[in-house]
Each structure stands twice: as C-alpha cells, then as structure tokens.
Scaffold this motif. Structure first.
Motif, PDB file in Angstrom:
ATOM      1  N   LEU A 244      -1.776 -11.576   5.575  1.00  0.00           N
ATOM      2  CA  LEU A 244      -2.932 -11.002   6.252  1.00  0.00           C
ATOM      3  C   LEU A 244      -3.124  -9.526   5.929  1.00  0.00           C
ATOM      4  O   LEU A 244      -4.195  -8.978   6.161  1.00  0.00           O
ATOM      5  N   LYS A 245      -2.076  -8.883   5.389  1.00  0.00           N
ATOM      6  CA  LYS A 245      -2.194  -7.515   4.887  1.00  0.00           C
ATOM      7  C   LYS A 245      -1.600  -7.473   3.489  1.00  0.00           C
ATOM      8  O   LYS A 245      -0.604  -8.127   3.207  1.00  0.00           O
ATOM      9  N   THR A 246      -2.204  -6.712   2.635  1.00  0.00           N
ATOM     10  CA  THR A 246      -1.740  -6.614   1.249  1.00  0.00           C
ATOM     11  C   THR A 246      -0.693  -5.528   1.064  1.00  0.00           C
ATOM     12  O   THR A 246      -0.177  -5.343  -0.029  1.00  0.00           O
ATOM     13  N   CYS A 247      -0.390  -4.791   2.124  1.00  0.00           N
ATOM     14  CA  CYS A 247       0.715  -3.842   2.122  1.00  0.00           C
ATOM     15  C   CYS A 247       1.305  -3.848   3.523  1.00  0.00           C
ATOM     16  O   CYS A 247       0.754  -4.463   4.432  1.00  0.00           O
ATOM     17  N   SER A 248       2.422  -3.183   3.707  1.00  0.00           N
ATOM     18  CA  SER A 248       3.133  -3.311   4.976  1.00  0.00           C
ATOM     19  C   SER A 248       2.960  -2.126   5.915  1.00  0.00           C
ATOM     20  O   SER A 248       3.469  -2.156   7.032  1.00  0.00           O
ATOM     21  N   ASN A 249       2.250  -1.082   5.510  1.00  0.00           N
ATOM     22  CA  ASN A 249       2.236   0.105   6.372  1.00  0.00           C
ATOM     23  C   ASN A 249       0.887   0.812   6.391  1.00  0.00           C
ATOM     24  O   ASN A 249       0.817   2.028   6.468  1.00  0.00           O
ATOM     25  N   ASP A 250      -0.191   0.048   6.354  1.00  0.00           N
ATOM     26  CA  ASP A 250      -1.514   0.661   6.384  1.00  0.00           C
ATOM     27  C   ASP A 250      -2.470  -0.302   7.076  1.00  0.00           C
ATOM     28  O   ASP A 250      -2.601  -1.456   6.672  1.00  0.00           O
TER      29      ASP A 250
ATOM     30  N   ASN B  78      -3.288  -4.132  15.092  1.00  0.00           N
ATOM     31  CA  ASN B  78      -3.011  -3.957  13.670  1.00  0.00           C
ATOM     32  C   ASN B  78      -2.115  -2.726  13.545  1.00  0.00           C
ATOM     33  O   ASN B  78      -2.556  -1.592  13.698  1.00  0.00           O
ATOM     34  N   GLU B  79      -0.824  -2.964  13.290  1.00  0.00           N
ATOM     35  CA  GLU B  79       0.154  -1.882  13.343  1.00  0.00           C
ATOM     36  C   GLU B  79       0.159  -1.077  12.043  1.00  0.00           C
ATOM     37  O   GLU B  79       0.293  -1.650  10.959  1.00  0.00           O
ATOM     38  N   PRO B  80       0.043   0.239  12.130  1.00  0.00           N
ATOM     39  CA  PRO B  80      -0.035   1.060  10.915  1.00  0.00           C
ATOM     40  C   PRO B  80       1.270   1.171  10.157  1.00  0.00           C
ATOM     41  O   PRO B  80       1.272   1.578   9.001  1.00  0.00           O
ATOM     42  N   THR B  81       2.388   0.829  10.776  1.00  0.00           N
ATOM     43  CA  THR B  81       3.684   1.011  10.113  1.00  0.00           C
ATOM     44  C   THR B  81       4.393  -0.306   9.831  1.00  0.00           C
ATOM     45  O   THR B  81       5.588  -0.319   9.547  1.00  0.00           O
ATOM     46  N   SER B  82       3.673  -1.427   9.923  1.00  0.00           N
ATOM     47  CA  SER B  82       4.302  -2.716   9.640  1.00  0.00           C
ATOM     48  C   SER B  82       3.280  -3.669   9.024  1.00  0.00           C
ATOM     49  O   SER B  82       2.111  -3.322   8.862  1.00  0.00           O
ATOM     50  N   ALA B  83       3.739  -4.873   8.738  1.00  0.00           N
ATOM     51  CA  ALA B  83       2.857  -5.888   8.161  1.00  0.00           C
ATOM     52  C   ALA B  83       2.086  -6.661   9.224  1.00  0.00           C
ATOM     53  O   ALA B  83       1.290  -7.537   8.888  1.00  0.00           O
ATOM     54  N   ALA B  84       2.312  -6.354  10.517  1.00  0.00           N
ATOM     55  CA  ALA B  84       1.587  -7.035  11.585  1.00  0.00           C
ATOM     56  C   ALA B  84       0.115  -6.648  11.527  1.00  0.00           C
ATOM     57  O   ALA B  84      -0.241  -5.476  11.662  1.00  0.00           O
ATOM     58  N   ALA B  85      -0.751  -7.642  11.343  1.00  0.00           N
ATOM     59  CA  ALA B  85      -2.171  -7.367  11.109  1.00  0.00           C
ATOM     60  C   ALA B  85      -2.981  -7.320  12.390  1.00  0.00           C
ATOM     61  O   ALA B  85      -4.113  -6.830  12.390  1.00  0.00           O
ATOM     62  N   GLY B  86      -2.437  -7.854  13.479  1.00  0.00           N
ATOM     63  CA  GLY B  86      -3.161  -7.830  14.733  1.00  0.00           C
ATOM     64  C   GLY B  86      -4.003  -9.071  14.952  1.00  0.00           C
ATOM     65  O   GLY B  86      -4.323  -9.821  14.026  1.00  0.00           O
TER      66      GLY B  86
END
Length: 554
Positions: free
Chosen positions: A324-330, A51-59
C-alpha cells in the motif's frame, strides 16, 4: 467437483424431455464462462488508522481506497480479514475504544473476519454485546461492526453451540463462496481467562474440516476460504510445512478448503502448497494458496479464483501481495488517493485524541525501557526498567484501605512501547498519550493473597507450563517471559534442561529448559512458603494470562 449443480442441470434436461420438447431440436447448451472471484485479505490491523510517516503503515483511508479500486475492477470481490483488527491499537483508536477503527473498516467495506485474540481483550461479552452488536447512539455508541466475525473452533462450554458463527457465505455471479473462521488454540494464554471462561477453544483443524464439509456437502458451496488467526513462524515457504503447529494446519486442513488466509504472527507471505486429493483428481489447480498480509495495513493479499459456475470447479487461480506504500517512511509514497469517506473518520479520531494525549502527567528523570536483544528488538525474556517500574506503581497504588500490597508483578507483553517522555529544556515530561502507548490495554488491578509457595510457583511459570505443571511444547506459545517485579522483592533461580519435547507434525524434538527458584526475599527478609503475602497484578495476569496459572488459585 461439486455434483449438486450437475444434478440440477440433469433434472432440467429430464424435465424438458417429459414436457414433450425435443432435446435433439434444442440448440446445444453453451458452457457458462468462468467467474473470477477475488478475495482481498488483511490481518493484524490493530487500529493503525493513520498513514504513519515513519513506517509502512498506510492508514485506513489508503487501505480503503485500494480495496475499492480492486472491487471496482471486479465486483465479484470479498474484503476479508484474519483477525486482530482492534486491540493493541494506536492512541487515536485506543482512546476511543477502537470505535474509529470499526467505523473506518465499515466504510472500507470489510465483510467477514476471523476472530483474533485481541478481539477478546475485553472478554467475550464485549465482542458480542459491543463490537458485533448493531450501532446505537444511546445503547451501543462504541460498537457496530458491520462485518461478520467467524470462528468454527470457539464453542460455548455449557452447550457446545457456536460462540460466534462458524462460517459466512456470499453468492457472486452464480458462485457460492464460504468463509470458515478459526482463532489460535493458544487463546486462553493470550487473553484474560476470566473473559472467556464460558468459551471452549477446540482444535483448529478438526473444527475447520467439519465446517468445510458441511458447507460443501450440505450448503453446496463452491469455494471455501479459511480465515485463521494463526500463522507461520517465518516467511520461508520452503520450510513452513515441515513441522510444528502451523505445518499441521497446512498439511491437515481438508481438501474442501481452497485457500488459507492467515495472521497472528505479523509476517507477510504469499505461498502455495500441493493438495494430494487435487493432484489425484487431476484438477486444473493442484496447489492451495497460504497467505498473510503481515501487519498494520501495510499490505493486502489478493487471491483470484476462476470458477466454473455450473460445476463449482476452480479452473485457475492467481495470488499476489499488494504494497500500500512504495516506501516505508513517507506518507506521500502511495499510489492510492485516500478514500474521502474514511478521511473524516480518521480526522475526527485525531481531533478527539489530541487534547487528551497532550495532558502532562509529570516529569521523569530518564527513559524507562523494555528489554532488548542485540538487534534492538523487544526481548520479553529480559529484565527491564519499565517492567519493574510498572510493577512498583501497581504496588504503590493499591489502596491502603484495602490493606495495600507488599509485592506486585507485571507481564512483559502488556508493555507495548518505551516510556521516553518529551524533553523541553532541562525537563523530560511524560504525557497521557505516551503513558497510554506503554499500556494500551483496559486492564484493572487485582489485589490477592498468595502464599510464599504460590509465589515461587508463579515465578517458575515464567518458563512455559500448562495448568498441571508440565512444560508447554516449544513453538506452541512461548519459551520464557520475565515478570516485572516491584521494589524490595528479589529472587534467585537456576535454569536446568528438561526432557526434549516432541514437535507437532513430526520433526526433531525440541530441547527445553525450566527454572528452579532457589531463593526469594522481601526487603531483605526470606519469603516464608507458608506465610501469606498481599500481591497485586493486572486483571490479565490475575486471571492466569500468559500461562501464569497459579494466579487463579489466589
């Protein structure tokens, strides 16, 4: 409408009458309730297990949680993919040969996927003998994908047999669902040709249509889903069926195919297009979903078909994209709790990768970057300090006992990140992880002899060309790829217009350009066309990858 089930019901009625039972006395048969078949789709995951903190990739753990939540709400679910699940991966997966990604997707319940070009980065044998083969701690410790890979348009060159299964079928609540796979027809230019030398890549449309017909007519499949590692050039649903190779797929895939789940272009779209046969037959559903989930596990496609289990007819359908994430950097901005079965798989991958990645290779004076366009995105047609550096390293590292190398070339697509290093005080150090992120492919180096005339031909193949020297139609593969070159080698060229190329599927012909090399020098001395030079390139280029066909004649 599928007739086989109706014939079966009719024969049952005849059997009752013959046995002496009164059909009139029997209570009226009640039509079976429609079954909701749910297809959850992903594509181009590329080993983004964290789950990347700086992108929309949720892991992988978040994606698995979302899939399992959807499956719990409807057990008549298939988790499917459109290829490129492995290859060009993040360091945590790459350094372990993508075994963490395989394990995570197994735990997530992936059932079927099209073959993508990156599944063949290490060749056909690696896909069959490692990735698709059963896990064995001794004989196959880095493989063991539990899902089925499918590709109807991959055939064995010698026999015409399927290189991998063309399709896969699952029965759910009386509904048979078939999945037909296909991979981009540009495959020979995207992977090392040597790695797929035994494979013939056939037409996507023809191959899928033939397999879909077989599923419907011979296997009595009710619902057919196409999984294709090819995709739209944009997210505009209003224009993607106008012209070009993607439009050919949308418009010419047969009416036996109920949905198209796609990938390869890393774009997320949720479109649908009318199918004339369905309109003519006055079917309840007359438009076919054409979808993609983008890239890196950022989203999922969700398709739901309401199917009559007696007739196989689709009564209704719905489609949507799930973020899968509601924002792109958290890492915290997701509505899903990470799947506890996947979390330890990811953590073990991190634990293995961290000490390896932290090894310092040495200092660099400043960053080496890829070429960029005005908006900051990668430009594979531009000269780059990074491409030239890698070429020079390849030249310098060719063993002297093998005669060394005078010239080396590097393809821009093999450079996947900037080489920036980490600054501590006055020193900028480069770690193994940072270097591996630049070149995540397992390509060895090949040293070869080329004449000056062959080198000139290679340089002119920076403009898209087929093996016989003709231009590849724009939009099929690429326009211009600038090779990185080693120190001391220089050349000049002029770019000239070429005849316009017809667009597949119709539309306005595309203006194209070709390059004419006007001079080449090595350490200031002119390259002689008839003289032989020692040249080094990675195995991908040496095999003719990216349409640099002349390397194969070395």
């Amino acid at each position: 409408m599928r007739s086989a089930k109706q014939l079966l019901l009719g024969s049952l009625g005849i059997g009752l009458a013959v046995s002496g039972l009164s059909a009139l006395a029997a209570p009226p048969a009640r039509a079976a309730d429609p079954v909701d078949i749910q297809i959850i789709g992903t594509n181009d995951f590329h080993g983004r297990i964290l789950n990347e903190p700086t992108s929309a990739a949720a892991g992988a753990a978040i994606m698995s949680a979302a899939v399992k939540e959807l499956r719990a709400a409807n057990p008549n679910t298939v988790f499917a993919a459109a290829g490129d699940l492995i290859g060009a991966s993040t360091f945590e997966s790459f350094v372990s040969n993508d075994k963490p990604t395989i394990d995570a997707l197994n735990a997530a319940g992936l059932e079927v996927s099209a073959v993508g070009n990156h599944e063949l980065d290490q060749g056909y044998d690696d896909l069959i003998d490692r990735v698709m083969a059963a896990y064995d701690p001794t004989m196959n410790p880095e493989g063991g994908a539990e899902w089925e890979y499918v590709a109807a348009n991959l055939k064995m060159r010698a026999t015409g047999d399927d290189a991998v299964p063309a399709s896969w079928v699952k029965e759910m609540a009386g509904v048979d669902v078939g999945f037909v796979g296909a991979v981009t027809e540009a495959l020979p230019t995207l992977v090392s040709p040597d790695g797929i030398a035994d494979i013939e890549v056939q037409s996507i449309v023809d191959s899928v249509n033939a397999e879909a017909t077989r599923l419907v007519e011979d296997a009595n499949v009710d619902l057919v889903v196409m999984l294709v590692h090819e995709g739209a050039p944009s997210t505009n649903c209003a224009t993607m069926d106008d012209s070009g190779p993607w439009a050919e797929i949308i418009n010419n895939v047969s009416s036996d195919v109920d949905a198209i789940v796609s990938g390869h272009t890393h774009l997320a779209y949720d479109c649908s297009f009318p199918v004339q046969d369905w309109v003519d037959a006055a079917r309840p559903v007359t438009d076919r979903p054409v979808v993609s989930a983008g890239q890196y596990g950022q989203k999922l496609n969700r398709l739901v078909f309401s199917v009559d289990p007696d007739t196989g007819d689709v009564q209704a359908k719905s489609q949507s994209i799930i973020d899968l994430k509601t924002c792109s950097n958290d890492t915290a901005c997701t509505p899903y709790t990470p799947d506890p079965l996947v979390v330890p798989i990811v953590q073990e991958a991190v634990d293995v990768a961290t000490p390896i990645g932290e090894q310092v290779l040495g200092p660099i004076a400043a960053p080496f970057n890829r070429a960029k366009v005005a908006n900051g995105s990668e430009n594979r047609g531009g000269e780059s300090t990074l491409g030239n550096l890698v070429a020079e390293v390849q030249r310098a590292e060719t063993p002297a006992e093998q005669g060394g190398a005078q010239i080396a070339f590097m393809n821009p697509g093999g450079l996947r990140a900037e080489m920036e290093g980490s600054v501590a005080g006055d020193v900028r150090n480069l770690t193994y992880r940072q270097a591996a992120n630049v070149q995540p492919f397992a390509n060895g180096l090949v040293n070869m002899d080329l004449t000056g005339a062959q080198i000139e031909k290679i340089l002119e193949q920076q403009w898209s060309r087929t093996p016989d020297g003709t231009q590849i139609p724009s939009g099929l593969t690429r326009y211009f790829l600038r090779l990185g070159v080693s120190k001391g080698f220089t050349y000049t060229y002029r770019e000239v217009p070429a005849p316009a190329v017809p667009v597949q599927g119709g539309g306005t012909p595309v203006d194209t350009w070709v390059g004419d090399v006007t001079g080449m020098w090595l350490n200031g001395e002119p390259i002689v066309p008839t003289q032989t030079y020692s040249v080094t390139a990675n195995a991908f280029l040496a095999g003719g990858g990216d349409s640099f066909w002349e390397f194969r004649n070395a």
